[in-house]
Design an enzyme around this catalytic site. Structure first.
Site, mmCIF file in Angstrom:
data_model
loop_
_atom_site.group_PDB
_atom_site.id
_atom_site.type_symbol
_atom_site.label_atom_id
_atom_site.label_comp_id
_atom_site.label_asym_id
_atom_site.label_seq_id
_atom_site.Cartn_x
_atom_site.Cartn_y
_atom_site.Cartn_z
ATOM 1 N N LYS A 117 1.618 -11.485 2.178
ATOM 2 C CA LYS A 117 0.825 -11.964 3.320
ATOM 3 C C LYS A 117 1.369 -13.252 3.622
ATOM 4 C CE LYS A 117 -3.141 -9.422 3.851
ATOM 5 N NZ LYS A 117 -3.605 -8.514 4.726
ATOM 6 N N LYS A 199 3.706 1.207 3.470
ATOM 7 C CA LYS A 199 2.441 2.018 3.283
ATOM 8 C C LYS A 199 1.920 2.633 4.423
ATOM 9 C CE LYS A 199 -1.535 0.327 1.787
ATOM 10 N NZ LYS A 199 -2.531 -0.026 1.042
ATOM 11 N N LYS A 202 -4.478 1.769 6.872
ATOM 12 C CA LYS A 202 -5.569 1.915 7.905
ATOM 13 C C LYS A 202 -5.726 0.364 8.983
ATOM 14 C CE LYS A 202 -9.428 1.952 4.850
ATOM 15 N NZ LYS A 202 -9.191 0.710 4.000
#
Ligand code: ATP
Ligand code: LTN
Length: 336
Positions: A117, A199, A202
């Site tokens: 991040k 990846k 969600k």
């Protein structure tokens, strides 16, 4: 009948930071279901972890409920597994703070999720997100888990948990069981259908690369049919050079149980369209089964009952462990 030998304990959790995905199912959830017969299984919904990133309150409530319903729809059985909401057991946050005080900034700086991040230039990283691995360590150590079934991305956090447990045991005397991660051999990292270098996640909202467990099967089929592949025109397992096709092979193999080599032979000389269509059949059959059971669970009143019973069981274990920890540290002196 109770077995004379004490069963090993397994623990894991999933963040309800969105709707659960096929990646969560293959990498984690279905393994919880498989293991519940052989281990003493504790699974929770990590609703503290998920607020490390802002969640819309209405969406979060829905995602929470759906996550519990999906645990049950995928086959977790409240008679065999302890299922609960993390925030219902206050000891997680308390031990989480104690873990913060036994971890070093340097260790947290090395955590890949956080580093990624920062590298992407994200500026609104919360302190909660930074210290989240300490809370995860607390989740695991509170229950003396022997094993922690997780996807590949979480292995590093379980390794940190081991370090923290060993450090604590060394400083204060034997207190925590040192857990081991259990990562599936096939399906530990399901990739995005639209960008197989990433990846399947969600929290990538609106992404064509992600299949949700509660998604309409027609939409899931469409996503698979338009999954990014390559120009090789050959169904082969080669994650380096053919990541898209390899990802589809992994998905199909994990759901059908047919080994990857056998699938490669079966689709030798066949086109990508035919292969994708077969993958879609397997995925859609699995989604339909889960969705039918989800409807039953939602209408059954099982959710409240499961969480009530699960949190009572979990609280009993967590309380005992936290008392022991606080006495060891010297921050509590009364006998309880
Ligand atoms: P997010 O996408 O918001 O970062 P996540 O789905 O990675 O969240 P969790 O919900 O906490 O994070 O993951 C629950 C479990 O599912 C973890 O064990 C994780 O390793 C596993 N998992 C998540 N995504 C995948 C994936 N694409 N492939 C395999 N396992 C996965
Ligand atoms: N951090 C995990 C979810 C999680 C977890 C845990 C998994 C929270 N606590 C304890 C295993 C054990 C994640 O984000 N995937």
């Amino acid at each position: 009948m109770e077995s004379a030998e004490k069963r090993k304990r397994m623990l894991s959790g999933i963040k309800p930071s969105g709707q659960l995905t096929l990646g969560n199912y293959i990498g984690a959830l279905r393994n919880f279901v498989r293991y519940q017969d052989d281990y003493e299984m504790i699974v929770f919904i990590a609703n503290l972890h998920c607020i490390t990133v802002y969640q819309d309150p209405q969406e979060l409530k829905k995602n929470l409920r759906d996550a519990v319903a999906l645990y049950l729809a995928c086959g977790l059985d409240p008679q065999r597994a302890t299922i609960f909401l993390q925030s219902d057991v206050l000891e997680h946050a308390q031990l989480g703070f104690i873990m913060n005080c036994n971890s070093y900034q340097g260790e947290l700086n090395r955590m890949t999720q956080y580093k990624d991040k920062v590298a992407k230039g994200e500026t609104n990283i919360t302190v909660g997100l930074y210290t989240y691995p300490c809370l995860m360590a607390a989740d695991i150590l509170l229950y003396d888990a022997d094993y922690v079934p997780v996807g590949e991305d979480q292995k590093q956090h379980v390794e940190l948990t081991r370090d923290l447990a060993q450090r604590f045991n060394h400083r204060y005397g034997d207190t925590f069981r040192v857990p081991e991660p259990v990562v599936p051999q096939v399906g530990a990292r399901i990739m995005s259908l639209s960008d197989p270098s990433k990846k399947m996640s969600k929290s990538d909202k609106g992404d064509k690369g992600c299949i949700y467990l509660l998604e309409d099967v027609r939409s899931a089929r469409k996503k698979i049919m338009s999954a990014v592949t390559d120009m090789e025109a050959c169904v082969r397992f080669d994650p380096q050079d053919q990541p898209g096709i390899s990802n589809l092979l992994t998905i199909m193999s994990s759901l059908s149980g047919e080994p990857i080599e056998q699938l490669v032979q079966r689709f030798a000389g066949k086109g990508y369209g035919e292969f994708k269509s077969a993958v879609a059949d397997v995925v859609c059959a699995q989604l339909s089964e889960i969705q039918a059971r989800y409807q039953q669970v939602i209408q059954s009143g099982m959710i409240e009952q499961t969480l009530q019973q699960g949190s009572e069981q979990a609280r009993r274990l967590a309380r005992r462990k936290l008392d022991k920890v606080q006495r060891k540290i010297g921050m509590e002196f009364r006998k309880k």
